[in-house]
Design a protein around this motif. Sequence first.
Motif: not given
Length: 271
Positions: A213, A183, A217
């Motif tokens: 990722q 991530a 978000h």
Amino acid sequence: MRVAAIQMVSGPRVGENLAHARVLLQEAAQAGAELAVLPEYFCIMGMRDTDKLAVRETPGDGPIQRFLADAARELQLWIVGGTLPLVAGDDAHVRNTTLVFSPSGECVARYDKIHLFRFSNGTESYDEARVIEAGREPVLFDLAARDGSSWRIGLSVCYDLRFPELYRALSRQGADVLLVPAAFTQTTGRAHWDVLLRARAVENLAWVIAPAQGGLHENGRRTWGHSLVADPWGSVVAVREEGEGVVLAELSRERLQQCRTQLPALSHCVL
């Protein structure tokens, strides 16, 4: 062997993330993948770091682990579960853990992330050690592919990528493939993601599968994405820049052997 690096943009609700992961895993299976690797934090990217504490599981029990086992069995896939939070030595921390499930639904390997990310540039600030308890040991597992070939696969997570000694330890234990679910932040990813992944492939003459990722978000964090597969010569053979999706690639033992024969660097290590 066909493999899938799965890119996600996970949010704070576990159930929604698992539903997204299931769709992507099914897409990988339908495309003929034998091994599918989810990104770090695939099951939760919380609004706060401490949100992980509320969904931590004990080894062998919990909805996230049941999801991975059921998906592996139903889809007949080897699934590497990015990372999920497991209980640690105290109530204020979790282990950031990769679990590997075989097509029978059995958990065959566990790796706890060793190196914990800390970064501050005046705008962004991260310190995983506030909530995560570090692991200690390198971990590999063996995968028997449908064509009868055998692959030895080394596990790592995200920030581990900056520590080549971990990958050399995996290489010395026979790793053919290195997994790097991650991530990465947009800042560090733009600067270092591609070059570090390709370097680990080149140094160890190994395939690298790096699911990430990749997007904006719900918590406001933007991750770099660029999930990719690199061959043992350091060439990127497949990549997805941003957004949810499945990155497919064919791992070739012939390519692995070709690279290691023409440049036998692994046999020249003296330290």
